[in-house]
Every structure is written in C-alpha cells, then in structure tokens.
Scaffold this motif. Structure first.
Motif, PDB file in Angstrom:
ATOM      1  N   GLY A  88       0.803  -1.215   0.000  1.00 13.81           N
ATOM      2  CA  GLY A  88       0.000   0.000   0.000  1.00 13.81           C
ATOM      3  C   GLY A  88       0.836   1.264   0.000  1.00 13.81           C
ATOM      4  N   ARG A  89       0.211   2.333  -0.478  1.00 14.62           N
ATOM      5  CA  ARG A  89       0.844   3.655  -0.426  1.00 14.62           C
ATOM      6  C   ARG A  89       0.358   4.419   0.801  1.00 14.62           C
ATOM      7  N   LEU A  90       1.263   5.157   1.412  1.00 15.66           N
ATOM      8  CA  LEU A  90       0.882   6.075   2.474  1.00 15.66           C
ATOM      9  C   LEU A  90       0.112   7.245   1.876  1.00 15.66           C
ATOM     10  N   PHE A 128      11.090  -1.193   4.652  1.00 16.10           N
ATOM     11  CA  PHE A 128      11.684  -1.010   3.325  1.00 16.10           C
ATOM     12  C   PHE A 128      11.191  -2.074   2.341  1.00 16.10           C
ATOM     13  N   LYS A 129      10.271  -2.941   2.800  1.00 15.12           N
ATOM     14  CA  LYS A 129       9.705  -3.977   1.941  1.00 15.12           C
ATOM     15  C   LYS A 129       8.198  -3.738   1.784  1.00 15.12           C
ATOM     16  N   PRO A 130       7.747  -3.197   0.678  1.00 14.79           N
ATOM     17  CA  PRO A 130       6.315  -2.897   0.505  1.00 14.79           C
ATOM     18  C   PRO A 130       5.425  -4.123   0.617  1.00 14.79           C
ATOM     19  N   GLU A 131       5.967  -5.297   0.325  1.00 15.63           N
ATOM     20  CA  GLU A 131       5.163  -6.506   0.442  1.00 15.63           C
ATOM     21  C   GLU A 131       4.817  -6.823   1.893  1.00 15.63           C
ATOM     22  N   LYS A 132       5.435  -6.109   2.835  1.00 19.96           N
ATOM     23  CA  LYS A 132       5.175  -6.327   4.258  1.00 19.96           C
ATOM     24  C   LYS A 132       4.116  -5.384   4.826  1.00 19.96           C
ATOM     25  N   GLY A 133       3.755  -4.327   4.087  1.00 16.33           N
ATOM     26  CA  GLY A 133       2.779  -3.395   4.631  1.00 16.33           C
ATOM     27  C   GLY A 133       2.635  -2.148   3.780  1.00 16.33           C
ATOM     28  N   ARG A 134       1.983  -1.118   4.339  1.00 16.25           N
ATOM     29  CA  ARG A 134       1.739   0.133   3.612  1.00 16.25           C
ATOM     30  C   ARG A 134       2.969   1.025   3.743  1.00 16.25           C
ATOM     31  N   TYR A 135       3.976   0.726   2.943  1.00 18.06           N
ATOM     32  CA  TYR A 135       5.258   1.412   3.055  1.00 18.06           C
ATOM     33  C   TYR A 135       5.726   2.061   1.757  1.00 18.06           C
ATOM     34  N   LEU A 136       4.843   2.154   0.761  1.00 11.52           N
ATOM     35  CA  LEU A 136       5.212   2.886  -0.449  1.00 11.52           C
ATOM     36  C   LEU A 136       5.054   4.385  -0.202  1.00 11.52           C
ATOM     37  N   HIS A 137       5.963   5.158  -0.759  1.00 12.86           N
ATOM     38  CA  HIS A 137       5.896   6.616  -0.696  1.00 12.86           C
ATOM     39  C   HIS A 137       4.562   7.084  -1.277  1.00 12.86           C
ATOM     40  N   PRO A 138       3.997   8.187  -0.762  1.00 19.89           N
ATOM     41  CA  PRO A 138       2.700   8.652  -1.273  1.00 19.89           C
ATOM     42  C   PRO A 138       2.660   8.923  -2.772  1.00 19.89           C
TER      43      PRO A 138
END
Length: 371
Positions: free
Chosen positions: A273-275, A289-299
């Motif tokens: 997900g994106r923030l 640093f792993k987007p597959e782990k949570g909502r950690y993509l830059h907006p």
C-alpha cells in the motif's frame, strides 16, 4: 538537579530520548541502558551519557550491581504478545518482565514505565505483571495509547504501564496529557488540541529522490537511501495509486500480481500500500523497506520509504545518530518508542516526582519551624 533513569530493553533509545531531551520531555539524565542487541547498545552509547551495556537481562541481573535511579523505563520484547506471532503460547519472551521488575526493585526506583504492544492490555499476562508489581510495593495504571495523539506522525497503539512506589509517590502518576487529535473527530474538550501530524509534515524538506548512500554526517539526507528494486518491482509500484494497495495492483495489472495474492481474496489491505500525504502513517515496523510487508510505499514516488523517512515518521530528530547496518538500523527504528510519545510520558512522570519534592520541602519547612 535532574532525575536519574535507567532504560532496560532500550533499543535505539527512543524512550531515553523522550526523557532526557528538552525538545520532547526532559528533566532526566540517562544513567544506565541495557539491550542484548549489539547495534542497539552502540546507538544508545553514541547518543547518551551513562553506561550502555550489551547483555541479556537475566545474566546482568544475576551478576551486576543494579544502579540506583529514580525511574526505570523500558519495554520487554513484545513479539510474544503480537498478533503477528501465531505461536504465542509458551513464548519465553513473555516472561522477561520478571527480571525487569526485579531490576526496578533493586534500583530503588520510585516509578517504572513499561511499554508494550496494544494486545498486552487484554492479556492475562498484564494481570500477572500488575500483581507482581503490587507485591513489590508498586501501584499501577495501564492504558492503550495512540502515538498520533502525542505528536507522532504515526498511528501506533501501545500499552503503557506506569507503576509507582505507593509510599514514596503517594499521589501516583497520571495518564500522559494528550496534545494532538484526530481531525475527523472533534469534541468540545479537544478543540484546543493540535490536529494529528501527517506524512507530509514528517517528510517536509526531504527530496523526493533518495540519495542512495548513507552520508553519515547527521544531516537530513543521512539515511535517506533507498533500495535497488528490480524491473518487476518498479512496474508494480507504478500501478498502485495514491492510497492504494495490493488489490489495486491486482485490478490494474493482474499479470504483475503474485499468484499467492490472487488466490488470497481477503485481508491484507495494507500490503503493497501507499501512504497518504494528509494522514499519519500506519505503524512502522522493522521491515518498512519492503512494501510486500505493509503500507510502506511513498505517497507519490515509485519506491518504498527511506530509512530517514521512517525515522521521521517515528519522531526521531535528524541529529540522532544510528549505528549498525541498514538492516540493523531499520530494526532499531521499527522497534523504537517514538521520542515525542516518550516525552509525553516523561512529563507525567516528572510532574509526579516534582510533586513529591514539593511535598517533602513543605514537610521539612514545617519541621524546621516547629523546632
């Protein structure tokens, strides 16, 4: 004169920072810190005075003289309570609060602060902790608090247990005073509170592009590095819209979606997900640093958030220096107590200790007049 604290299971020292730094709370001096992770102990040593020891608490408590302090803070490892841990029964990490409380007693501390995951609050283990504290002469209060309500650009809910010596601190310690509010919920009593800080607030002044290296000079760009994503990962990032997640990836580019996500049709709305710019972040964990782990993509940018951005979302100032590898530092950031949150706790603790000092002064004054 400042009060003396010891931080057990200190990690990078987010709790310590909230207590000693006037930007957050202040009024305390770091006397001692303990963690069994070498890089965490090194980070604490780099940023604070006093001794920072890398050791297991069971070994330390059985062999060392516990330093005398006014307050003991810290969070026994929380993985045993976490909903992410499906094998919680019998997890030996759940028992590490026992040597923690023994250290509290041997240190002569008047107050202790224990931090843990929100799930602890409804766990039978909390009853055991409070019963043991009471047997040592401590009364306790416990709450589940949201760090966004205390000036952190992150909705991170944690259980806070505060204990006080019922003789030395007769009036107890109050709940930390809330400073910020959810802007979507306004009640009369909250109108004077500051709206939650957002991702946009936290990232202010950082360039959109990561610099790709650890500069190491303590500037905002220090730690503002990213990964080197594969071509497939870059394609996946680009099809996730603002606020989107793995379901948008599947809808927009099923050919790029992992088969396991296609088969799993429910749950995991934060994965990939994106923030959002205009909200606090979700809870920052150790593998942000792993987007597959949570909502950690830059907006907006097609990349995961950088280490600096994660540290900002946790409330660490740019001049705080981390030690260790990139993975070590990510773990320290994700496991930390956000310093602004710790500062709110520190203010409540200091208020209680100041009240005791004032009471003692009045008693001494009255005794002198009677003499």
């Amino acid at each position: 004169m400042n009060y003396r604290i010891a931080d057990l299971f200190c990690g990078a020292g987010g709790m310590t920072l909230g207590f000693v730094d006037n930007r957050f709370g202040g009024g305390f001096d770091s006397v001692f810190a303990l963690d069994n992770d070498k890089s965490s102990a090194a980070t604490h040593r780099t940023n604070f005075g006093g001794e920072s020891l890398c050791e297991n608490i069971e070994t330390w408590i059985s062999e060392a003289d516990v330093p005398k302090v006014d307050v003991v803070v810290g969070g026994p490892p929380c993985q045993g309570f976490s909903l992410l841990n499906k094998r919680r029964t019998g997890d030996e990490r759940r028992a590490l609060w026992e040597p923690y409380l023994l250290a509290v007693k041997e240190s002569g501390a008047r107050i202790f602060v224990m931090e843990n995951v929100a799930e602890l609050y409804r766990s039978p283990e909390l009853d055991d902790i409070r019963a043991r504290a009471e047997s040592l002469g401590f009364k306790t209060s416990a709450w589940v608090l949201n760090t966004a309500n205390y000036g952190v650009a992150q909705t991170r809910k944690r259980t806070i247990v505060i204990g006080w010596d019922s003789v030395k601190v007769p009036n107890g310690v109050g709940m930390p005073t809330q400073t910020h509010r959810d802007p979507s919920i306004v009640v009369a009593s909250d109108r004077n509170l500051t709206p939650w800080l957002t991702v946009k607030d936290a990232f202010k002044g950082l360039p959109a592009d990561t610099v790709g290296i650890d500069i190491g000079d303590g500037s905002p760009l220090d730690l503002h590095f990213g990964r080197s994503p594969t071509t497939l990962s870059q394609k996946r990032y680009r099809v996730v819209p603002p606020g989107g997640n793995r379901f948008d990836l599947q809808r927009n580019a099923p050919e790029l979606t992992p088969d396991c996500w296609i088969r799993k049709t429910s749950g995991g709305t934060d994965l990939f997900g994106r923030l959002w710019w205009d909200r606090p972040s979700v809870t920052i964990r150790t593998e942000f640093f792993k987007p597959e782990k949570g909502r950690y993509l830059h907006p907006e940018e097609h990349r995961p958030i950088s280490h600096r951005e994660a540290a900002r979302l946790m409330g660490f100032p740019d001049d705080f220096r981390f030690s260790g590898s990139k993975v070590d530092i990510a773990r320290q950031i994700g496991n930390a107590v956000p310093p602004p949150f710790a500062g709110a706790i520190a203010r409540s603790v200091k208020e209680a200790l100041d009240a005791v000092k004032m009471l003692d002064s009045k008693i001494d004054g009255a005794t002198s007049e009677a003499a």
